[in-house]
Design a protein around this motif. Structure first.
Motif, PDB file in Angstrom:
ATOM      1  N   THR A 153       0.840  -1.202   0.000  1.00  0.00           N
ATOM      2  CA  THR A 153       0.000   0.000   0.000  1.00  0.00           C
ATOM      3  C   THR A 153       0.872   1.248   0.000  1.00  0.00           C
ATOM      4  O   THR A 153       0.649   2.186  -0.778  1.00  0.00           O
ATOM      5  CB  THR A 153      -0.922   0.020   1.237  1.00  0.00           C
ATOM      6  OG1 THR A 153      -1.739  -1.141   1.221  1.00  0.00           O
ATOM      7  CG2 THR A 153      -1.796   1.263   1.233  1.00  0.00           C
TER       8      THR A 153
ATOM      9  N   GLU B  19       1.717  -4.728   7.014  1.00  0.00           N
ATOM     10  CA  GLU B  19       0.776  -3.681   6.612  1.00  0.00           C
ATOM     11  C   GLU B  19       0.343  -2.834   7.805  1.00  0.00           C
ATOM     12  O   GLU B  19      -0.444  -1.909   7.662  1.00  0.00           O
ATOM     13  CB  GLU B  19      -0.472  -4.308   5.964  1.00  0.00           C
ATOM     14  CG  GLU B  19      -0.227  -4.966   4.610  1.00  0.00           C
ATOM     15  CD  GLU B  19      -0.284  -3.975   3.452  1.00  0.00           C
ATOM     16  OE1 GLU B  19      -0.677  -2.820   3.694  1.00  0.00           O
ATOM     17  OE2 GLU B  19       0.074  -4.355   2.328  1.00  0.00           O
ATOM     18  N   LYS B  20       0.885  -3.177   8.987  1.00  0.00           N
ATOM     19  CA  LYS B  20       0.486  -2.466  10.195  1.00  0.00           C
ATOM     20  C   LYS B  20       1.601  -1.536  10.660  1.00  0.00           C
ATOM     21  O   LYS B  20       2.523  -1.237   9.910  1.00  0.00           O
ATOM     22  CB  LYS B  20       0.086  -3.483  11.271  1.00  0.00           C
ATOM     23  CG  LYS B  20      -1.200  -4.229  10.917  1.00  0.00           C
ATOM     24  CD  LYS B  20      -1.649  -5.185  11.989  1.00  0.00           C
ATOM     25  CE  LYS B  20      -0.921  -6.496  11.945  1.00  0.00           C
ATOM     26  NZ  LYS B  20      -1.534  -7.532  12.799  1.00  0.00           N
TER      27      LYS B  20
ATOM     28  N   LYS C 224      -6.238  -1.899  11.617  1.00  0.00           N
ATOM     29  CA  LYS C 224      -7.284  -1.065  11.000  1.00  0.00           C
ATOM     30  C   LYS C 224      -8.612  -1.190  11.729  1.00  0.00           C
ATOM     31  O   LYS C 224      -9.344  -0.215  11.904  1.00  0.00           O
ATOM     32  CB  LYS C 224      -7.473  -1.453   9.526  1.00  0.00           C
ATOM     33  CG  LYS C 224      -6.515  -0.785   8.566  1.00  0.00           C
ATOM     34  CD  LYS C 224      -6.889  -1.100   7.134  1.00  0.00           C
ATOM     35  CE  LYS C 224      -5.879  -0.461   6.176  1.00  0.00           C
ATOM     36  NZ  LYS C 224      -6.194  -0.765   4.763  1.00  0.00           N
ATOM     37  N   GLU C 225      -8.931  -2.417  12.151  1.00  0.00           N
ATOM     38  CA  GLU C 225     -10.215  -2.644  12.805  1.00  0.00           C
ATOM     39  C   GLU C 225     -10.298  -1.888  14.137  1.00  0.00           C
ATOM     40  O   GLU C 225     -11.316  -1.250  14.449  1.00  0.00           O
ATOM     41  CB  GLU C 225     -10.433  -4.151  13.042  1.00  0.00           C
ATOM     42  CG  GLU C 225     -10.723  -4.957  11.778  1.00  0.00           C
ATOM     43  CD  GLU C 225      -9.508  -5.076  10.851  1.00  0.00           C
ATOM     44  OE1 GLU C 225      -8.364  -5.018  11.365  1.00  0.00           O
ATOM     45  OE2 GLU C 225      -9.705  -5.175   9.628  1.00  0.00           O
TER      46      GLU C 225
ATOM     47  N   ALA D  16     -10.658   1.822  13.366  1.00  0.00           N
ATOM     48  CA  ALA D  16     -12.012   2.153  12.913  1.00  0.00           C
ATOM     49  C   ALA D  16     -13.001   2.131  14.079  1.00  0.00           C
ATOM     50  O   ALA D  16     -13.893   2.985  14.173  1.00  0.00           O
ATOM     51  CB  ALA D  16     -12.449   1.166  11.825  1.00  0.00           C
TER      52      ALA D  16
ATOM     53  N   THR E 279     -15.365   4.100   5.834  1.00  0.00           N
ATOM     54  CA  THR E 279     -14.169   3.247   5.817  1.00  0.00           C
ATOM     55  C   THR E 279     -13.025   3.862   5.007  1.00  0.00           C
ATOM     56  O   THR E 279     -11.853   3.621   5.310  1.00  0.00           O
ATOM     57  CB  THR E 279     -14.485   1.850   5.245  1.00  0.00           C
ATOM     58  OG1 THR E 279     -15.104   2.001   3.949  1.00  0.00           O
ATOM     59  CG2 THR E 279     -15.428   1.088   6.170  1.00  0.00           C
ATOM     60  N   ASP E 280     -13.361   4.643   3.983  1.00  0.00           N
ATOM     61  CA  ASP E 280     -12.308   5.301   3.204  1.00  0.00           C
ATOM     62  C   ASP E 280     -11.529   6.277   4.090  1.00  0.00           C
ATOM     63  O   ASP E 280     -10.305   6.391   3.986  1.00  0.00           O
ATOM     64  CB  ASP E 280     -12.908   6.055   2.012  1.00  0.00           C
ATOM     65  CG  ASP E 280     -13.391   5.123   0.910  1.00  0.00           C
ATOM     66  OD1 ASP E 280     -12.965   3.949   0.921  1.00  0.00           O
ATOM     67  OD2 ASP E 280     -14.183   5.564   0.064  1.00  0.00           O
TER      68      ASP E 280
ATOM     69  N   THR F  67     -11.261   6.164   7.485  1.00  0.00           N
ATOM     70  CA  THR F  67     -10.485   5.426   8.489  1.00  0.00           C
ATOM     71  C   THR F  67      -9.267   4.752   7.867  1.00  0.00           C
ATOM     72  O   THR F  67      -8.182   4.740   8.456  1.00  0.00           O
ATOM     73  CB  THR F  67     -11.344   4.375   9.209  1.00  0.00           C
ATOM     74  OG1 THR F  67     -11.919   3.485   8.245  1.00  0.00           O
ATOM     75  CG2 THR F  67     -12.456   5.047  10.001  1.00  0.00           C
ATOM     76  N   ASP F  68      -9.437   4.205   6.653  1.00  0.00           N
ATOM     77  CA  ASP F  68      -8.300   3.586   5.964  1.00  0.00           C
ATOM     78  C   ASP F  68      -7.230   4.619   5.644  1.00  0.00           C
ATOM     79  O   ASP F  68      -6.028   4.357   5.784  1.00  0.00           O
ATOM     80  CB  ASP F  68      -8.754   2.915   4.658  1.00  0.00           C
ATOM     81  CG  ASP F  68      -9.491   1.604   4.906  1.00  0.00           C
ATOM     82  OD1 ASP F  68      -9.570   1.191   6.087  1.00  0.00           O
ATOM     83  OD2 ASP F  68     -10.001   1.017   3.937  1.00  0.00           O
ATOM     84  N   SER F  69      -7.680   5.806   5.196  1.00  0.00           N
ATOM     85  CA  SER F  69      -6.734   6.875   4.849  1.00  0.00           C
ATOM     86  C   SER F  69      -5.934   7.321   6.070  1.00  0.00           C
ATOM     87  O   SER F  69      -4.714   7.504   5.999  1.00  0.00           O
ATOM     88  CB  SER F  69      -7.495   8.064   4.252  1.00  0.00           C
ATOM     89  OG  SER F  69      -6.627   9.146   4.020  1.00  0.00           O
TER      90      SER F  69
ATOM     91  N   ASN G  26      -3.464   4.409   7.068  1.00  0.00           N
ATOM     92  CA  ASN G  26      -2.325   4.304   6.146  1.00  0.00           C
ATOM     93  C   ASN G  26      -1.369   5.479   6.293  1.00  0.00           C
ATOM     94  O   ASN G  26      -0.146   5.308   6.236  1.00  0.00           O
ATOM     95  CB  ASN G  26      -2.823   4.215   4.702  1.00  0.00           C
ATOM     96  CG  ASN G  26      -3.526   2.909   4.405  1.00  0.00           C
ATOM     97  OD1 ASN G  26      -3.246   1.887   5.033  1.00  0.00           O
ATOM     98  ND2 ASN G  26      -4.444   2.923   3.455  1.00  0.00           N
TER      99      ASN G  26
END
Length: 605
Positions: free
Chosen positions: A212, A288-289, A513-514, A517, A529-530, A532-534, A537
């Motif tokens: 990512t 990814e974390k 991520k969870e 969120a 979710t977009d 929170t993901d942004s 990341n």
């Protein structure tokens, strides 16, 4: 956004000193029959000798540090001859693991040299420089052995995003500067090759970025794949060349041809190679974390916190509690405003500032801050706009720190990308201009500080100050209802606080991520979710970046609140701001003791 800098992985002081230093911590015993006046003169002479040696020590450090990179050199000092420097480095630096390890050795040697001075025999300004340098070196040495955790390539603050803008702002004072510029630009492919080799070493060690993050870096690189004759680097080069008076038309034309050739043969290939190299490494970054999921990630995060925020708190845990306290204070203020003035909520979707053009905003800010801030010497500024091709990969705005001997010349960039259309330009320019970065840098450099201090980066002081005054600007005469201005200031502070808080949760405590969120949904009603993901990341890719802003704001607010509580009616905001500005960029672990001394003097007077 911050004053733009290029970080060479971890900040390194390259030190080769021939200066012989000595220590005279304890005065010799008094000899029988020696007049006290003569002995006083002897001590005084020893003090002067040590002070002179300290000046030489810091001057040597300054010269060695700026000589590592031609870009750093040029942006640090416009007239190197004034410091006895006659050799311009024609390299972008050495970005390698070996160089970083050598940097650790150099720092250890510098610490030994520094410990050879008795701070009590130095002037007050020198003692402050001593304390700042000692703190800086001690902090940087804690990253020993973790060099491969450095992140040279990130979306908006990585080298690949910032370096071209620095080239675009490389000033041409004379013909020699043009030659130096072209030489430096022609080495960009070699320099990026070093960075790519470093990324391969990160990959081999299991520390490469996630796919990512790599995707975001690739998009940033692709923005620079512009045909030379359409490149902003050609346009800005031509403008600077045409402004020179010591070149003939023929020479100018020849230089323009050389620039296009270098863009075609070195600049574009540098980005193509970086793209292909990063693409080939994708898939090797399995985390990814956040940082804490790497073997020494928590330890490295602790280093980043102290290096990038200079916080006066001794642990991440205690700093997290301080962040919660400040957020709660701002949330409480929000609640009080909405309780006493519920009508302000109706204005949130359609408020506007009465100043909208950059120049009129800056001039308004400049005139309004005179009550609460000390006067500046004469200086100028130029407002520029980020080239269209780079709008998606750069910050909403940024300020370029001028050379220490040309603080009068300042540049602010504004990004017109539609995604920043909701940014309030008035407060953004307060952050970048008056009384933010431009004001703070001009004030500091106009005091002619020790040259070394002008290149030591303490971003949380700079960004904390700019964030603090950005919120202050909401309360000025700007066309907003005063209560709405206060509401927006506290709301913006809470938003930044959330990022700083989550930075610790994600990169130190291991939230995924969870969990992120869930926190945003439970406490702040963020269900998209977009979004929170942004946020997730962004914090994974740039650990402690938002903390630089918030922790600086937090430390300044804590000092101000303490001063207001103790001094009561005798508190003077201008005096408090003058204290912070006079200390200048430094770790808050050094500023806090200076603040206590200042506060004691205020009480006595």
């Amino acid at each position: 956004m911050n004053n733009m800098i290029i970080r060479q992985g971890r900040r390194i002081l390259s030190i080769v000193l021939a200066t012989s230093l000595f220590c005279a911590c304890t005065p010799p015993p008094r000899q029988t029959g020696t007049p006290s006046d003569a002995l006083y003169e002897k001590y005084h002479a020893e003090d002067l000798s040590m002070q002179e040696s300290f000046n030489q020590f810091t001057a040597d450090l300054f010269r060695d540090e700026i000589s590592d990179s031609g870009i750093s050199f040029h942006f640090s000092i416009a007239d190197p001859a004034s410091r006895g420097i006659d050799t311009v480095p024609l390299t972008l630096g050495d970005y390698s693991l070996d160089k970083m390890k050598q940097g650790t050795s150099d720092l250890q040697e510098a610490k030994k040299k520094l410990e050879g001075f008795n701070p009590r025999k130095l002037t007050s300004d020198q003692r402050l420089t001593y304390q700042i340098l000692y703190s800086y070196i001690d902090t940087e040495l804690t990253s020993d052995g973790m060099e491969l955790y450095a992140q040279p390539l990130t979306t908006t603050i990585g080298i690949q995003a910032q370096l071209p803008v620095l080239f675009a702002e490389y000033s041409f004072y004379n013909k020699a500067d043009v030659d130096h510029y072209l030489s430096l630009l022609s080495t960009i492919d070699e320099y990026y090759g070093q960075i790519l080799e470093f990324e391969k070493q990160k990959s081999a060690a299991g520390l490469f970025m996630s796919d990512t993050a790599a995707d975001h870096v690739l998009k940033s690189c692709e923005a620079y794949l512009i045909q030379p004759d359409h490149s902003f680097l050609a346009e800005t080069f031509n403008t600077r060349i045409d402004a020179l008076t010591d070149l003939t038309d023929e020479e100018k034309a020849e230089y323009k041809k050389q620039n296009l050739k270098i863009l075609e043969e070195h600049f574009i290939p540098a980005y193509k190679n970086l793209i292909s190299g990063i693409t080939a490494l994708m898939g090797t970054g399995t985390n990814e974390k956040g940082l804490s999921w790497f073997p020494e990630g928590k330890k490295y995060f602790e280093y980043l916190v102290h290096s990038n925020t200079g916080t006066s708190y001794d642990s991440v845990k205690s700093l997290k509690k301080a962040i919660e306290r400040q957020m709660n204070s701002d949330i409480k203020a929000l609640g009080q405003i909405t309780k006493d003035h519920p009508e302000v909520l109706d204005s949130l979707d359609h408020y506007s500032f009465k100043y909208t053009k950059p120049e009129e905003i800056l001039e308004s800010l400049k005139s309004q801050i005179t009550t609460d801030f000390p006067e500046l010497p004469p200086c100028s500024y130029t407002v520029k706009y980020v080239p269209g091709a780079l709008e998606s990969s750069l910050s909403p705005a940024f300020y370029l720190v001028p050379p220490l001997d040309r603080y009068q010349d300042n540049v602010i960039y504004i990004n017109n990308n539609p995604r920043f259309k909701n940014e309030d330009l008035f407060t953004t320019l307060a952050h970048e201009g008056y009384p933010g970065h431009l004001y703070q840098n001009v004030y500091f450099l106009s005091k002619k500080p020790n040259d070394l201090r002008s290149i030591l980066s303490f971003s949380s002081y700079s960004e904390g100050w700019a964030t603090y005054v950005e919120y202050y600007s909401y309360t000025l005469d700007n066309g907003l209802d005063p209560e709405l201005g206060k509401l927006l200031a506290h709301n913006t502070a809470v938003t930044l606080g959330i990022y700083a808080y989550l930075d610790i949760c994600i990169n130190y405590e291991g939230w995924d991520k969870e969990a992120t969120a869930k926190y945003l949904g439970t406490f702040y009603n963020v269900e998209n979710t977009d979004i929170t993901d942004s946020i997730f990341n962004s914090l994974v890719e740039n650990p402690t970046n938002y903390m630089e802003y918030y922790v600086g704001y937090l430390e300044i607010m804590e000092m101000r609140s303490t001063a207001e509580r103790i001094l009561k009616d005798d508190f003077n905001l201008k005096d408090f701001h003058t204290f912070l500005l006079d200390v200048g960029p430094a770790p808050f672990s050094v500023i806090q003791p200076a603040f206590r001394n200042w506060l004691a003097k205020q009480l006595r007077s």
